[in-house]
Design a protein around this motif. Structure first.
Motif, PDB file in Angstrom:
ATOM      1  N   LYS A  99       0.851  -1.190   0.000  1.00 39.76           N
ATOM      2  CA  LYS A  99       0.000   0.000   0.000  1.00 39.76           C
ATOM      3  C   LYS A  99       0.888   1.242   0.000  1.00 39.76           C
ATOM      4  N   ALA A 145       0.524   5.707  -0.727  1.00 43.82           N
ATOM      5  CA  ALA A 145      -0.420   6.803  -0.958  1.00 43.82           C
ATOM      6  C   ALA A 145       0.238   8.139  -0.636  1.00 43.82           C
ATOM      7  N   ASN A 159      -6.767  11.074   0.796  1.00 37.69           N
ATOM      8  CA  ASN A 159      -6.016   9.968   0.203  1.00 37.69           C
ATOM      9  C   ASN A 159      -5.926  10.124  -1.307  1.00 37.69           C
ATOM     10  N   SER A 207      -4.039   8.253  -4.821  1.00 38.02           N
ATOM     11  CA  SER A 207      -3.291   7.132  -5.380  1.00 38.02           C
ATOM     12  C   SER A 207      -2.259   7.653  -6.376  1.00 38.02           C
ATOM     13  N   PRO A 253       3.427   3.959  -8.509  1.00 35.37           N
ATOM     14  CA  PRO A 253       3.916   3.838  -7.130  1.00 35.37           C
ATOM     15  C   PRO A 253       5.229   3.081  -7.018  1.00 35.37           C
ATOM     16  N   PHE A 312      -1.028  11.851  -9.661  1.00 31.95           N
ATOM     17  CA  PHE A 312      -1.812  11.102  -8.687  1.00 31.95           C
ATOM     18  C   PHE A 312      -3.248  11.595  -8.685  1.00 31.95           C
ATOM     19  N   ARG A 346      -8.693   9.812  -4.092  1.00 32.89           N
ATOM     20  CA  ARG A 346      -9.634   8.715  -3.868  1.00 32.89           C
ATOM     21  C   ARG A 346     -10.845   9.291  -3.129  1.00 32.89           C
TER      22      ARG A 346
END
Length: 206
Positions: A66, A68, A83, A85, A89, A110, A113
């Motif tokens: 994960k 973020a 948040n 994404s 990444p 990015f 979310r």
């Protein structure tokens, strides 16, 4: 003279490396050893109070499951952690413990979310409880089923406890999440406190 800025206090509490090593060693059947990093970003990178986070199993630190980017907001006694994404990444994987990799963020795209911000309240000094924002709009596809996220976090200067569950949007039944209670982490390292203190001239004073 330094002014009291609630968002600065929250950021200092959030910033750190967290490990559930003790929990994993006591009950390895139910809990893997996980590390969580919340690293503040230099103001110049995204022109605001932003964090990078990643979570990984202890045996695969370069392969976080994960990642973020988060923007911090203080609004009407609520601390909001938005948040976002990342488009690529993998290019900054490992930045939790290798912050020099974060220079790549300026090349990243990015996406927010929506419905997935965490809302925190301070229940006592430097001790916060948070939940995913109301509305059941943080959607996650798990094994072909669309679920909405229920997330709870309790955070202070020394520890972090969290519980995530995915609820079927059609039946409201739990599809995924821990069957054995909260993940319990200890803060094993404070991160970037001097950097956060440098934010104070940029932040609005409440």
């Amino acid at each position: 003279m330094l002014h009291h800025i609630p968002l600065l206090d929250f950021a200092k509490t959030l910033a750190g490396k967290y490990s559930n090593k003790t929990q994993a060693e006591k009950n390895p059947r139910y809990f893997a050893h996980i590390n969580i990093y919340y690293r503040p970003l230099d103001w110049s990178i995204l022109d605001g109070p932003w964090f990078y986070s990643e979570q990984s199993y202890d045996f695969t630190p370069w392969n976080p499951y994960k990642q973020a980017i988060h923007r911090l907001i203080h609004f009407e006694n609520t601390f909001i952690v938005e948040n976002y994404s990342l488009e690529s990444p993998e290019r900054i994987a490992g930045s939790g413990f290798k912050p020099e990799l974060l220079k790549e963020l300026k090349k990243q795209k990015f996406c927010k979310r929506y419905g997935c911000s965490m809302h925190f309240k301070e229940i006592k000094n430097m001790h916060y409880k948070g939940n995913v924002e109301p509305g059941n709009k943080c959607l996650i596809n798990r094994e072909g089923k669309i679920t909405y996220l229920i997330s709870k976090i309790e955070l202070n200067e020394k520890a972090w406890e969290s519980l995530d569950e995915g609820i079927d949007t059609a039946t409201d039944k739990k599809i995924w999440g821990s069957e054995h209670g909260e993940l319990k982490f200890q803060k094993v390292q404070s991160i970037g406190i001097n950097l956060i203190e440098n934010w104070q001239n940029k932040l609005s004073i409440d």
